[in-house]
Design a protein around this motif. Structure first.
Motif, PDB file in Angstrom:
ATOM      1  N   THR A 263       0.843  -1.187   0.000  1.00 48.78           N
ATOM      2  CA  THR A 263       0.000   0.000   0.000  1.00 48.78           C
ATOM      3  C   THR A 263       0.880   1.239   0.000  1.00 48.78           C
ATOM      4  OG1 THR A 263      -1.734  -1.172   1.195  1.00 48.78           O
ATOM      5  CG2 THR A 263      -1.831   1.227   1.207  1.00 48.78           C
ATOM      6  N   CYS A 264       0.876   1.961  -1.118  1.00 45.46           N
ATOM      7  CA  CYS A 264       1.699   3.153  -1.290  1.00 45.46           C
ATOM      8  C   CYS A 264       0.805   4.332  -1.661  1.00 45.46           C
ATOM      9  CB  CYS A 264       2.732   2.945  -2.397  1.00 45.46           C
ATOM     10  SG  CYS A 264       3.978   1.682  -2.041  1.00 45.46           S
ATOM     11  N   GLY A 265       1.176   5.528  -1.200  1.00 46.59           N
ATOM     12  CA  GLY A 265       0.416   6.720  -1.548  1.00 46.59           C
ATOM     13  C   GLY A 265      -0.422   7.220  -0.392  1.00 46.59           C
ATOM     14  N   ASP A 266      -1.354   8.125  -0.702  1.00 45.06           N
ATOM     15  CA  ASP A 266      -2.149   8.768   0.345  1.00 45.06           C
ATOM     16  C   ASP A 266      -3.648   8.570   0.166  1.00 45.06           C
ATOM     17  OD1 ASP A 266      -2.507  10.346  -1.886  1.00 45.06           O
ATOM     18  OD2 ASP A 266      -1.897  12.235  -0.928  1.00 45.06           O
ATOM     19  N   GLU A 267      -4.033   7.478  -0.495  1.00 40.76           N
ATOM     20  CA  GLU A 267      -5.457   7.121  -0.548  1.00 40.76           C
ATOM     21  C   GLU A 267      -5.811   6.459   0.782  1.00 40.76           C
ATOM     22  OE1 GLU A 267      -7.819   7.728  -2.698  1.00 40.76           O
ATOM     23  OE2 GLU A 267      -6.488   8.851  -4.039  1.00 40.76           O
ATOM     24  N   ALA A 268      -6.487   7.178   1.644  1.00 43.67           N
ATOM     25  CA  ALA A 268      -6.725   6.692   3.002  1.00 43.67           C
ATOM     26  C   ALA A 268      -7.475   5.371   3.023  1.00 43.67           C
ATOM     27  CB  ALA A 268      -7.503   7.746   3.795  1.00 43.67           C
ATOM     28  N   GLU A 269      -8.435   5.211   2.135  1.00 41.56           N
ATOM     29  CA  GLU A 269      -9.234   3.988   2.159  1.00 41.56           C
ATOM     30  C   GLU A 269      -8.386   2.768   1.827  1.00 41.56           C
ATOM     31  OE1 GLU A 269     -12.180   1.514   2.991  1.00 41.56           O
ATOM     32  OE2 GLU A 269     -12.168   3.672   3.373  1.00 41.56           O
ATOM     33  N   GLU A 270      -7.361   2.917   1.014  1.00 39.41           N
ATOM     34  CA  GLU A 270      -6.470   1.795   0.728  1.00 39.41           C
ATOM     35  C   GLU A 270      -5.709   1.381   1.983  1.00 39.41           C
ATOM     36  OE1 GLU A 270      -3.942   2.660  -2.557  1.00 39.41           O
ATOM     37  OE2 GLU A 270      -5.605   2.973  -3.968  1.00 39.41           O
ATOM     38  N   HIS A 271      -5.304   2.343   2.774  1.00 35.76           N
ATOM     39  CA  HIS A 271      -4.610   2.038   4.021  1.00 35.76           C
ATOM     40  C   HIS A 271      -5.572   1.384   5.016  1.00 35.76           C
ATOM     41  CE1 HIS A 271      -0.666   4.174   3.471  1.00 35.76           C
ATOM     42  NE2 HIS A 271      -1.358   4.684   2.468  1.00 35.76           N
ATOM     43  N   VAL A 272      -6.779   1.895   5.101  1.00 30.67           N
ATOM     44  CA  VAL A 272      -7.784   1.295   5.990  1.00 30.67           C
ATOM     45  C   VAL A 272      -8.075  -0.140   5.565  1.00 30.67           C
ATOM     46  CG1 VAL A 272     -10.207   1.420   6.693  1.00 30.67           C
ATOM     47  CG2 VAL A 272      -8.822   3.509   6.609  1.00 30.67           C
TER      48      VAL A 272
END
Length: 312
Positions: A263-272
């Motif tokens: 998981t790379c970047g700042d898409e919050a939902e991807e991190h969640v």
């Protein structure tokens, strides 16, 4: 929050304080003699770091994981863990595993097969549990001897021991001898193998690596430079003996593989979603490690966006 072996000692302490302030509820720290590659840099002694963490933060600390079989005798590991438990006031959990040649070969001993390493780990856990009672211990086993040893600084309660596993045989061992399972991917089948072999009702702990950045391409490059070892196939991570060997093997790992897997970047939902995948697979705790130097933006983003979303 999981501290990585690539950070210098003072940086690890700073990360722990930032994690506590950001709302993380537990800390984990790995145990490496060597980093996986030279680009990662520092590799501090875990027991010194746990002692320092006990004075710097109030969060529980878990080793993910230490190997109590070759580099350190299980009796020495037991003393280190017991002292850590006392310093942390019962907030310490001992995570153990069969180890990697990268760290454990340094005395010049032959690197055993998994079968032998599993036997050694099971016996080491037995030795440590005896010592944690604070009683006088003598042990004559296949792999270890202990002669009239006693921990005078012993924990008030026996320390929980989590056992690492990446395959069904190791999961069965974890179910049989551990107080919980440690594994790094949200593998529901592996959790099932653990539970079917004595692990039902015991804790399941995982870890996930991310790289939060406003520039996803730059984040992918960071992971590909610092942590391609995460994507090495099969048992390479257990048998390669030096960072140079890991660097050679990492030539197999492409940038595209990193982009697909981490998981790379700042898409919050991807991190969640990266964390929720562990919850769906039956995990009780998930430790998150930020790859790369951009720790401040990671902690800010997780404090303001990701952790509140997970708590909801």
């Amino acid at each position: 929050m999981q501290a990585r072996p690539s950070s210098a000692p003072a940086e690890l302490i700073d990360q722990a304080r930032r994690a506590q302030n950001a709302g993380f509820t537990r800390l984990a720290i790995s145990d490496h003699f060597h980093p996986w590659n030279d680009a990662q840099g520092s590799s501090a002694f875990v027991w010194s770091m746990v002692g320092a963490l006990s004075q710097a933060v109030s969060l529980p600390v878990t080793t993910l994981v230490t190997c109590p079989t070759m580099r350190l005798h299980p009796a020495v590991t037991a003393q280190a863990a017991a002292t850590s438990g006392v310093l942390l006031g019962g907030r310490f959990v001992l995570g153990v595993g069969t180890g990697e040649a990268l760290n454990e070969h340094i005395h010049g001993d032959a690197w055993p097969s998994f079968k032998i390493r599993a036997e050694m780990l099971e016996e080491a856990v037995e030795v440590m549990r005896k010592l944690f009672t604070g009683g006088l211990v003598s042990h004559r086993g296949r792999h270890y001897q202990v002669d009239t040893a006693r921990l005078y600084t012993a924990p008030d309660q026996p320390l929980p021991i989590l056992v690492s596993a990446f395959g069904p045989k190791a999961a069965a061992l974890a179910g049989r001898v551990g107080d919980g399972l440690v594994t790094m991917s949200p593998d529901a089948d592996l959790v099932g193998a653990f539970q079917d072999n004595g692990g039902a009702g015991k804790k399941v702990v995982g870890g996930v690596k991310v790289c939060w950045s406003s520039n996803r391409d730059a984040a992918i490059d960071t992971v590909h430079r610092l942590w391609p070892t995460e994507l090495l196939p099969g048992e390479l991570a257990q048998i390669l003996p030096t960072p140079a060997h890991f660097e050679q093997a990492s030539e197999l790992v492409t940038r595209e593989m990193v982009a697909d897997a981490v998981t790379c970047g700042d898409e919050a939902e991807e991190h969640v979603e990266a964390v929720r995948a562990y919850a769906r697979a039956g995990f009780d705790e998930v430790y998150i490690g930020q790859i790369g130097p951009d720790q401040e933006v990671f902690f800010d983003a997780y404090r303001e966006i990701v952790l509140p979303a997970l708590n909801r």
